[in-house]
Design a protein around this motif. Structure first.
Motif, PDB file in Angstrom:
ATOM      1  N   UNK B 125       0.823  -1.212   0.000  1.00 23.99           N
ATOM      2  CA  UNK B 125       0.000   0.000   0.000  1.00 23.99           C
ATOM      3  C   UNK B 125       0.858   1.263   0.000  1.00 23.99           C
ATOM      4  N   UNK B 126       1.675   1.403   1.046  1.00 19.96           N
ATOM      5  CA  UNK B 126       2.401   2.673   1.221  1.00 19.96           C
ATOM      6  C   UNK B 126       3.597   2.777   0.274  1.00 19.96           C
ATOM      7  N   UNK B 127       3.988   4.014   0.037  1.00 17.08           N
ATOM      8  CA  UNK B 127       5.085   4.304  -0.890  1.00 17.08           C
ATOM      9  C   UNK B 127       6.112   5.182  -0.171  1.00 17.08           C
ATOM     10  N   UNK B 128       7.134   5.624  -0.842  1.00 12.50           N
ATOM     11  CA  UNK B 128       8.135   6.433  -0.132  1.00 12.50           C
ATOM     12  C   UNK B 128       7.559   7.669   0.578  1.00 12.50           C
ATOM     13  N   UNK B 156       7.653   0.068   3.092  1.00 10.79           N
ATOM     14  CA  UNK B 156       7.015  -0.346   4.353  1.00 10.79           C
ATOM     15  C   UNK B 156       5.937  -1.401   4.100  1.00 10.79           C
ATOM     16  N   UNK B 157       6.316  -2.388   3.307  1.00 15.95           N
ATOM     17  CA  UNK B 157       5.406  -3.507   3.048  1.00 15.95           C
ATOM     18  C   UNK B 157       5.895  -4.685   3.880  1.00 15.95           C
ATOM     19  N   UNK B 199      14.766  -6.097   2.112  1.00  8.89           N
ATOM     20  CA  UNK B 199      14.356  -6.080   3.517  1.00  8.89           C
ATOM     21  C   UNK B 199      14.986  -4.878   4.227  1.00  8.89           C
ATOM     22  N   UNK B 200      14.192  -4.140   4.987  1.00  5.27           N
ATOM     23  CA  UNK B 200      14.731  -2.991   5.727  1.00  5.27           C
ATOM     24  C   UNK B 200      15.128  -3.437   7.136  1.00  5.27           C
ATOM     25  N   UNK B 201      16.129  -2.764   7.672  1.00  5.74           N
ATOM     26  CA  UNK B 201      16.472  -3.018   9.069  1.00  5.74           C
ATOM     27  C   UNK B 201      15.680  -2.016   9.893  1.00  5.74           C
ATOM     28  N   UNK B 209       9.601  -4.090   4.076  1.00  5.59           N
ATOM     29  CA  UNK B 209      10.340  -4.217   2.819  1.00  5.59           C
ATOM     30  C   UNK B 209      10.102  -3.040   1.885  1.00  5.59           C
ATOM     31  N   UNK B 210      11.076  -2.878   1.025  1.00 11.20           N
ATOM     32  CA  UNK B 210      10.895  -2.037  -0.149  1.00 11.20           C
ATOM     33  C   UNK B 210      10.627  -3.000  -1.314  1.00 11.20           C
TER      34      UNK B 210
END
Lengths: 398, 378
Positions: B125-128, B156-157, B199-201, B209-210
């Motif tokens: 859903x969400x984007x930068x 942020x998925x 994957x984001x930390x 994730x991005x």
């Protein structure tokens, strides 16, 4: 889990609302709800008028048994009543007679005491005051020094009480005194009720910071109280004071009063412009008001939970929840008051009676009376400690 | 009015508490925060056996046919256990969306798989811009023969790196302004060519994730709901997800409170339990108000959503309150625990980290206060 009212409860709520909608039109000019509003020269006749009207409707003591003027109403109905009463900021329900001594006599009084004292409360014929605190026994009530000595069939009381709300209007008083000087602290105390017209009783007003005089000192100078006016056992008064404190502590009326105040504030912000722009478009104002609305809704659920726990007879959980709700509601009320006068700016400081006063000056008034609500009936600090002791089982230093 | 759980809910709560205490110890939670996958198939399989993934799905799709309110009861326990893994994204963001917007064929295909624990889903859903506003949707889906071609970046998925299917929220109308009109949902196979997941930390190790979509082809039959009319579906799911998140958060807040009270009773300083000191007692009392307040404002919203009643105000009130209450509770929990609670080995940080992660998820307190202000007519 179910948060809705039954159709019968909705109908009852509507009936209460219709009643107050009409009766509150008798409100004296410049009258502002609050302890001053109940007991001042201008407010007292209105308070008595509303009490009589509520008594005529049979609504003053709805939870009580029929023989004493009630209708065995369930707790949820009492919460609805308190909710509506609070929203209309209506006087008429004696917090001490209806709220405290009535339920106490109902719970532990003799048949004779019930017959003598409950009907006058239900009919709004007799108003009460509380004589517990003393100059050196506030939060630490058990250190009180007022003495009662047996003399034949009577007790002779001597001592000084203070912070006695409405004592100058009251017909009767419930009090506690030391009857066994050998015992310490909570032991050896006895719970008495007495006629305020008894010889030796004198009442001196205390002026509060907002200029009101609803607090008093009561002096007992050889006051003779017949033995039949002992509530419960001689030397067994402490447990009864603790029970009395737990009646009517859902704080639901405060939440709905706060909700009324917020609605008026929202309306004010929609209608009032600052530097050419309505206050309601100021993001800071919007968020402060939204937060109050959220806090009030949380408070309402906390209050209803107290009633729900009482109904389930989960006494300890109800007592802890009630103390939590008392802290929450009184602190919230102060936030409502402060937010109001802060948004109003300089106008927020103008007291009622002036043509410049905003919303009848009620926020100026409330801002000064709310510090008292956080103290009376148990300070926020004592309430938090009770939540910790009773609700969470944390150890208590003896 | 009844503020208690039904017998069934109480049973569900107890089963969940017992199961998670055994199967999801905090050692596993910590391990999974570091693990790239973020879940174990063993625990996932056991949860599926209990029927949890299908709890709030209809029986005709192999679910248990229980209500959204029941799901909230389960989520509260999952929040208490800090359950790692893709339950929330699969069930709340995936399953409930398909149930809401899917056609019969899609429901038949996906819901039984979800119920059986055979498919992991999430919503892209969400984007930068990191906003939950319809105007923030810029990822495009362009029709090309029988397919749509998706391009752009989602951020942020949660669990996108392990998802079998992504419900991608796209913009399908050119020049249609930036509003609600022109938003379409697609069920995208997670292994489609052109998808790159990073994957984001993050603070709680919660597998955000991005995703970049580089001309990703999706068959037209995978459109979820009507073309250009996807936002009302998203809004509905956001409402449920927000309450569901609150339910998780109260579970965590309650755990932090319980842990702090237990510690206050056993930790001795100055010759007595620290819980006998007023400063600590008052911290605990304040935590109780925050937790109880969170619980009833959340369940009130969950009940309304479950009954299909309008709940915009209630949901936003709940999230605004719980976001800050959970934060306050974990802060006080840290004060009560002192240095020991600051250690990575301790469980207190689990809750603190999750409180901070949950605060902005589905809208911060500020975001929801603004909605409340609007609902108040300001």
């Amino acid at each position: 889990m179910d948060f809705k009212l039954t159709p019968e409860q909705e109908a009852l709520k509507k009936e209460f609302e219709d009643f107050f909608e009409v009766e509150m039109k008798h409100e004296p000019e410049d009258w502002v709800w609050g302890l001053e509003g109940l007991f001042s020269d201008a407010g007292w006749p209105f308070n008595v008028y509303m009490a009589k009207r509520l008594a005529e409707k049979g609504w003053l003591v709805r939870p009580w048994p029929e023989e004493y003027g009630g209708c065995n109403a369930p707790m949820i109905e009492q919460l609805i009543f308190g909710d509506v009463l609070g929203y209309y900021c209506a006087p008429g329900v004696d917090p001490l007679g209806v709220g405290m001594i009535g339920p106490t006599i109902l719970a532990v009084g003799t048949e004779e005491q019930k017959k003598e004292h409950l009907p006058p409360i239900a009919k709004a014929e007799r108003f009460w005051c509380q004589g517990w605190s003393e100059p050196n026994a506030g939060s630490d009530l058990a250190s009180l020094t007022t003495k009662a000595v047996k003399d034949g069939d009577d007790w002779i009381l001597n001592g000084q009480k203070c912070w006695n709300t409405g004592a100058h209007r009251a017909d009767w008083c419930f009090t506690i005194a030391r009857t066994n000087p050998e015992e310490r602290r909570s032991k050896g105390l006895t719970y008495f009720i007495l006629d305020m017209k008894s010889p030796g009783v004198s009442v001196v007003p205390i002026e509060s910071m907002d200029g009101s005089k609803h607090f008093n000192e009561i002096y007992f100078d050889d006051v003779r109280v017949p033995s039949r006016n002992v509530i419960g056992e001689v030397n067994g008064g402490w447990a009864i004071t603790q029970a009395t404190m737990n009646y009517e502590r859902s704080s639901v009326g405060i939440m709905s009063g706060a909700s009324r105040g917020l609605n008026e504030l929202v309306q004010y912000c929609k209608e009032t412009s600052l530097r050419g722009k309505p206050l309601s478009q100021n993001p800071h104002v919007r968020h402060r008001l939204a937060q109050l609305a959220i806090d009030i809704e949380v408070g309402r659920t906390l209050s209803y939970r107290v009633g729900w726990l009482q109904e389930k007879e989960d006494i300890m959980a109800a007592a802890a929840a009630a103390c939590g709700a008392k802290v929450y509601s009184t602190e919230l009320w102060q936030r409502v008051a402060f937010t109001g006068i802060e948004i109003m700016g300089l106008y927020g400081t103008v007291a009622k009676g002036s043509k410049w006063a905003v919303l009848k000056g009620q926020f100026e008034d409330l801002a000064q009376s709310t510090p008292g609500y956080k103290l009376g009936g148990g300070t926020s600090e004592i309430m938090r400690s009770i939540v910790a002791w009773v609700g969470l089982g944390l150890p208590r230093i003896k | 009015m009844d503020l208690g759980f039904s017998e069934e809910q109480e049973m569900l709560r107890k089963t969940a508490r017992d199961f998670l205490e055994t199967e999801c110890p905090t050692s596993l939670v910590k391990e999974m925060a570091e693990d790239e996958q973020g879940y174990t198939s063993e625990l996932w399989g056991k949860m599926a056996e209990l029927g949890w993934m299908g709890l709030a799905l209809p029986e005709e799709h192999d679910g248990m046919g229980m209500s959204f309110l029941d799901l909230a009861v389960l989520l509260e326990e999952m929040g208490r256990a800090c359950l790692p893994g893709p339950f929330f994204s699969t069930v709340v963001l995936g399953g409930l969306t398909i149930l809401e917007a899917g056609n019969e064929e899609q429901k038949k295909e996906f819901l039984p798989k979800i119920a059986a624990g055979e498919a992991i889903l999430t919503m892209a859903l969400t984007e930068p811009s990191a906003s939950y506003d319809p105007a923030s949707i810029t990822v495009k889906a362009v029709p090309d023969k029988d397919d749509y071609v998706i391009s752009g970046t989602k951020l942020f998925v949660e669990n996108a790196h392990i998802a079998d299917y992504l419900i991608c929220v796209t913009r399908t109308k050119d020049g249609a302004g930036k509003g609600e009109d022109g938003i379409t949902l697609f069920l995208v196979d997670g292994k489609s060519p052109g998808i790159t997941t990073t994957l984001l930390k993050t603070i709680a190790g919660d597998k955000q994730c991005e995703i970049t979509f580089d001309n990703v082809r999706v068959p037209q039959k995978n459109m979820l709901g009507e073309r250009d009319k996807g936002w009302p579906v998203v809004a509905k799911i956001l409402q449920k997800a927000t309450v569901a998140k609150c339910a998780e958060m109260i579970g965590g807040a309650q755990a932090a409170l319980d842990m702090s009270v237990a510690y206050a009773k056993e930790r001795i300083q100055f010759g007595r339990p620290i819980g006998s000191f007023q400063a600590i007692q008052h911290h605990c009392a304040n935590m109780v108000t925050d937790v109880d307040g969170s619980r009833f404002i959340t369940y009130q919203a969950a009940w309304k959503v479950s009954e299909g009643l309008p709940a915009v105000m209630e949901v936003s009130m709940a999230k605004a309150w719980v976001s800050e209450a959970y934060r306050r509770v974990t802060q006080l929990g840290h004060q009560i625990h002192g240095g020991i609670g600051f250690c990575m080995d301790h469980d207190m940080p689990l809750y603190f980290k999750r409180a901070k992660a949950a605060e902005p998820t589905f809208g911060s307190a500020d975001w929801h206060r603004e909605i409340v202000a609007r609902e108040l007519g300001l």
